[in-house]
Design a protein around this motif. Structure first.
Motif, PDB file in Angstrom:
ATOM      1  N   VAL A   1       0.847  -1.191   0.000  1.00 57.58           N
ATOM      2  CA  VAL A   1       0.000   0.000   0.000  1.00 57.58           C
ATOM      3  C   VAL A   1       0.882   1.242   0.000  1.00 57.58           C
ATOM      4  CG1 VAL A   1      -1.716   1.307   1.301  1.00 57.58           C
ATOM      5  CG2 VAL A   1      -1.895  -1.186   1.140  1.00 57.58           C
TER       6      VAL A   1
ATOM      7  N   ALA B   1      -3.626   6.393   0.599  1.00 55.60           N
ATOM      8  CA  ALA B   1      -5.047   6.217   0.893  1.00 55.60           C
ATOM      9  C   ALA B   1      -5.695   7.586   0.918  1.00 55.60           C
ATOM     10  CB  ALA B   1      -5.239   5.506   2.230  1.00 55.60           C
TER      11      ALA B   1
ATOM     12  N   TRP C   1      -9.364   9.694   1.268  1.00 56.36           N
ATOM     13  CA  TRP C   1     -10.760   9.654   1.695  1.00 56.36           C
ATOM     14  C   TRP C   1     -11.601  10.587   0.834  1.00 56.36           C
ATOM     15  CZ3 TRP C   1     -14.212   7.184   4.649  1.00 56.36           C
ATOM     16  CH2 TRP C   1     -15.371   7.848   5.044  1.00 56.36           C
TER      17      TRP C   1
ATOM     18  N   TRP D   1     -12.657   5.131   1.322  1.00 58.01           N
ATOM     19  CA  TRP D   1     -11.238   5.288   1.054  1.00 58.01           C
ATOM     20  C   TRP D   1     -10.894   4.640  -0.288  1.00 58.01           C
ATOM     21  CZ3 TRP D   1      -7.952   8.137   3.957  1.00 58.01           C
ATOM     22  CH2 TRP D   1      -8.318   8.423   5.274  1.00 58.01           C
ATOM     23  N   THR D   2     -10.087   5.330  -1.063  1.00 58.40           N
ATOM     24  CA  THR D   2      -9.471   4.731  -2.238  1.00 58.40           C
ATOM     25  C   THR D   2      -8.002   4.485  -1.905  1.00 58.40           C
ATOM     26  OG1 THR D   2     -10.962   5.829  -3.794  1.00 58.40           O
ATOM     27  CG2 THR D   2      -8.868   5.007  -4.666  1.00 58.40           C
ATOM     28  N   VAL D   3      -7.637   3.220  -1.877  1.00 59.32           N
ATOM     29  CA  VAL D   3      -6.300   2.821  -1.430  1.00 59.32           C
ATOM     30  C   VAL D   3      -5.482   2.396  -2.646  1.00 59.32           C
ATOM     31  CG1 VAL D   3      -4.997   1.248   0.037  1.00 59.32           C
ATOM     32  CG2 VAL D   3      -7.240   2.099   0.788  1.00 59.32           C
TER      33      VAL D   3
ATOM     34  N   CYS E   1      -2.189   0.776  -4.326  1.00 54.32           N
ATOM     35  CA  CYS E   1      -1.193  -0.214  -3.954  1.00 54.32           C
ATOM     36  C   CYS E   1      -0.626  -0.877  -5.205  1.00 54.32           C
ATOM     37  CB  CYS E   1      -1.810  -1.272  -3.025  1.00 54.32           C
ATOM     38  SG  CYS E   1      -3.274  -2.089  -3.698  1.00 54.32           S
TER      39      CYS E   1
ATOM     40  N   THR F   1      -6.067  -0.447  -7.213  1.00 50.89           N
ATOM     41  CA  THR F   1      -6.746   0.315  -6.177  1.00 50.89           C
ATOM     42  C   THR F   1      -7.771  -0.569  -5.476  1.00 50.89           C
ATOM     43  OG1 THR F   1      -8.428   1.157  -7.704  1.00 50.89           O
ATOM     44  CG2 THR F   1      -6.459   2.512  -7.373  1.00 50.89           C
TER      45      THR F   1
ATOM     46  N   SER G   1     -11.128  -0.151  -2.836  1.00 52.64           N
ATOM     47  CA  SER G   1     -12.088   0.748  -2.204  1.00 52.64           C
ATOM     48  C   SER G   1     -12.523   0.140  -0.875  1.00 52.64           C
ATOM     49  CB  SER G   1     -13.304   0.951  -3.112  1.00 52.64           C
ATOM     50  OG  SER G   1     -14.293   1.730  -2.470  1.00 52.64           O
TER      51      SER G   1
ATOM     52  N   VAL H   1     -10.440   1.730   7.099  1.00 51.66           N
ATOM     53  CA  VAL H   1      -9.073   1.249   6.961  1.00 51.66           C
ATOM     54  C   VAL H   1      -8.435   1.144   8.344  1.00 51.66           C
ATOM     55  CG1 VAL H   1      -6.759   1.736   6.067  1.00 51.66           C
ATOM     56  CG2 VAL H   1      -8.769   2.184   4.637  1.00 51.66           C
TER      57      VAL H   1
ATOM     58  N   VAL I   1      -1.508   9.558   3.456  1.00 50.45           N
ATOM     59  CA  VAL I   1      -2.938   9.652   3.772  1.00 50.45           C
ATOM     60  C   VAL I   1      -3.434  11.042   3.424  1.00 50.45           C
ATOM     61  CG1 VAL I   1      -4.650   9.531   5.626  1.00 50.45           C
ATOM     62  CG2 VAL I   1      -2.703   7.947   5.617  1.00 50.45           C
TER      63      VAL I   1
ATOM     64  N   LEU J   1     -10.732   5.645  10.014  1.00 50.86           N
ATOM     65  CA  LEU J   1      -9.372   5.138   9.941  1.00 50.86           C
ATOM     66  C   LEU J   1      -8.857   4.892  11.352  1.00 50.86           C
ATOM     67  CD1 LEU J   1      -6.491   5.945   7.614  1.00 50.86           C
ATOM     68  CD2 LEU J   1      -6.060   6.209  10.061  1.00 50.86           C
TER      69      LEU J   1
END
Length: 496
Positions: free
Chosen positions: A114, A117, A119, A126-128, A130, A138, A140, A144, A363, A389
Motif C-alpha cells: 500500500v 489512501a 478519503w 477510502w481509495t487505497v 497499492c 486500487t 475501495s 481502513v 494519507v 481510519l
C-alpha cells in the motif's frame, strides 16, 4: 455502514474493511473484526511475501522475543510451547498457526504494498492505491485499519559514521542480515547497547565468533529465565486456555509492577539491577564500567537476557565490551575518540530503528495530505479529524500485543456501532481547548526521541491519551463512551 454491493470476501476491489499489515497487529485486528462483525467483508494485505512483520523481517542470529510470550501471544490462541522467551522462528510458526486456525488465511493477500489512501467525503470511502506483485491496483474500503508497526522496514537509522568506505571488512545492519554470512572464527564488533545488541552478542559468541560490543551509552540488562515455572505448573492443573489466561494476567501484573517500581524508586531498582549484573558477570569492576547508565531504569526500554546469556558470554570470555565514542571507521575496524582501535573483520551496526508511522503511507482527505504530527490520538487507536481510519501502536514497557488487542477490540466495537447505527462514518473530534500535548510515545530511547516531532500528539486525559499504563488504559478504553470524542455522521439509529 450499509453497502448495497455486498462485496464477497474474494472480491478485494471493494471491501468493508481493509487491514494493512499482517504482523501481530494485523492478525489481531482481523480476529477481533470477524469475532464482533462477521457480517463485514475484509481483506488483510501485506507488502511482503510472508506474514509476521518484524518476525519475518529480522533474521539475525538469536532473534527472539524481548518479552515473555504469554503476553506477546494472543489471548484468544493459547501459547503451548515450552519457553516463555521464544525464538523468532517459533513466533512465525505460531502466527501462521493462528491465521490457519481462525480462518484469517482466507482473507490474507500477500505481495500487496500500500502506498496511499485518500478519503472521498462524497462517497464516504477510502481509495487505497497499492501494487500487487508489482502491478498497480486500487482498493475501495469503507474503513481502513493501519497495522504497519512504527518503524521503517526499508531504512534503519544511520548515525552517519565517518569513514565507512575505508573499512576493509564487512559492514552489516541487523535489519538486513546476510544469510550467507560466516561468523565462526571471525572478529565481530557490534555497535549498540539496545535489545538487538544484547541479543546478538551471546548468539554470535555461541557460534564461535570473537565478539566485542561497542557502546556509547550503557543500558540496564535484566536476566530472566527462558521457562516460566508457574506456567508449567498451571498447565499441569488447568486447561490450555485457562492456564494461558492465568499466566498472561500474572506476567502482565509483574511487568507493570516492575515498571512502576522503577519509576517510583529508581535508586532501589538501579541497585537491584547492578547486583544482578555483578552476579551474572562475576565482576564488580566490569559492571561499574559498562553497566552504569546515566539515566534511571525504564527511562529507556529495559533489555532482557534470557538465562543471563549476555552476562555468561562476558564471563566466559566469548565476548568483551568497550564503552566510548566512535570517531570513525578505519581499515582495521573502529577508532574511538580516546584513540583506542577495535579491530574487526565484521562490524554490525545495531544502532536502532528509524521511526515511521502508518508505514509511510500517504494519507489524504479529499486530496489534501494529512500530517500525522498535526493530529491528536483518540485512545491510541484513531487520529483526530480523520474519518473511518484506525491504527495500532503497541506499548514500549509491555508486550506489544497487550495494547494491540485492546485497540483491536475498541475498533471492532466502533465498527459494530457503525453497522448498527447506519452511520456513514465516524471521526474523532478533539475539543478546541485540548490543552498541552506531547508525543504519542514519550520515552528517552534514541529512536523515539529522534522522531518526537513526527508523532501524533496525545494528552494526559482520556479520550485523547495513550498512557504507558496497561491497567489505566484498559479501565478507560474497555468502558469507553463512544459518544465522548467521536462524531457519528448520518446515524439513523441509537446504539447507546
Amino acid at each position: 455502514m450499509q453497502d448495497d454491493s455486498h462485496p464477497s470476501p474474494s472480491d478485494d476491489s471493494a471491501v468493508d474493511v481493509l487491514i494493512v499489515g499482517a504482523g501481530i497487529s494485523g492478525i489481531n485486528a482481523a480476529y477481533r473484526l470477524q469475532e464482533r462483525c462477521p457480517d463485514l467483508s475484509y481483506a488483510l494485505v501485506e507488502g511482503r511475501s510472508r506474514l509476521g512483520g518484524t518476525w519475518d523481517l529480522f533474521r539475525y542470529p538469536g532473534i527472539r522475543s524481548d518479552s515473555d510470550f504469554f503476553t506477546l501471544a494472543f489471548p484468544f490462541h493459547p501459547w503451548t510451547g515450552r519457553d516463555a522467551i521464544v525464538d523468532g522462528d517459533e513466533i512465525l510458526d505460531y502466527l501462521e498457526e493462528v491465521v490457519r486456525t481462525h480462518g484469517i488465511a482466507d482473507h490474507l493477500r500477500m505481495d500487496t504494498m500500500v502506498h496511499a489512501a485518500d478519503w472521498a467525503s462524497e462517497d464516504a470511502r477510502w481509495t487505497v492505491s497499492c501494487t500487487v506483485a508489482g502491478e498497480p491496483r486500487t482498493i475501495s474500503a469503507r474503513f481502513v485499519v493501519m497495522c504497519t508497526g512504527y518503524y521503517d522496514y526499508e531504512a534503519p537509522y544511520d548515525p552517519g559514521f565517518a569513514g565507512t568506505d575505508d573499512f576493509a571488512g564487512t559492514l552489516v545492519h541487523p535489519q538486513f542480515w546476510p544469510e550467507d554470512l560466516e561468523v565462526a572464527g571471525r572478529r565481530i564488533a557490534v555497535i549498540g547497547s539496545g535489545a538487538t545488541a544484547i541479543t546478538l552478542v551471546p548468539a554470535l559468541a555461541e557460534r564461535g565468533a570473537e565478539v566485542t560490543m561497542v557502546q556509547r551509552t550503557p543500558s540496564y540488562v535484566l536476566s530472566r529465565p527462558r521457562r516460566d515455572v508457574v506456567a508449567d505448573a498451571a498447565r499441569r492443573i488447568l486447561p490450555a486456555g485457562a492456564a494461558h489466561r492465568f499466566v498472561r494476567a500474572k506476567n502482565t501484573t509483574l511487568q507493570w509492577g516492575l515498571f512502576q517500581v522503577s519509576r517510583r524508586f529508581p535508586q532501589a531498582m538501579r541497585g537491584l539491577l547492578r547486583k544482578g549484573a555483578i552476579a551474572g558477570t562475576g565482576s564488580e569492576a566490569l559492571v561499574d564500567e559498562h553497566f552504569d547508565p546515566p539515566y534511571d531504569p525504564w527511562d529507556q526500554r529495559l533489555c532482557i537476557a534470557p538465562r543471563g546469556d549476555f552476562f555468561r558470554a562476558l564471563r566466559d570470555g566469548g565476548a568483551t565490551m568497550v564503552t566510548g565514542h566512535i570517531e570513525r571507521f578505519v581499515p582495521e575496524g573502529l577508532r574511538l575518540t580516546d584513540g583506542r582501535v577495535v579491530e574487526a573483520d565484521v562490524v554490525v551496526t545495531a544502532t536502532g530503528l528509524q521511526l515511521q508511522l502508518l508505514g509511510g503511507i500517504e494519507v489524504s482527505l479529499d486530496g489534501i495530505p494529512v500530517e500525522s504530527a498535526e493530529t491528536v490520538v483518540y485512545r491510541g487507536a484513531m487520529l483526530g479529524g480523520i474519518p473511518n481510519l484506525a491504527f495500532c501502536v503497541g506499548y514500549i514497557n509491555l508486550s506489544w500485543t497487550m495494547r494491540s488487542d485492546m485497540s483491536s477490540r475498541l475498533v471492532a466495537r466502533i465498527l459494530r456501532r457503525l453497522v448498527d447505527s447506519g452511520a456513514r462514518y465516524v471521526v474523532p473530534t478533539p475539543p478546541a481547548d485540548l490543552g498541552p500535548t506531547g508525543p504519542l510515545l514519550n520515552m528517552q530511547s534514541g529512536y523515539l526521541a529522534r522522531a518526537a516531532d513526527l508523532m501524533p500528539r496525545s494528552t494526559d486525559t482520556y479520550p485523547w491519551a495513550m498512557k504507558q499504563n496497561f491497567f489505566a488504559d484498559a479501565w478507560s478504553t474497555n468502558r469507553a463512551d463512544l459518544d465522548d470524542g467521536l462524531r457519528w455522521e448520518g446515524a439513523t439509529a441509537s446504539t447507546r
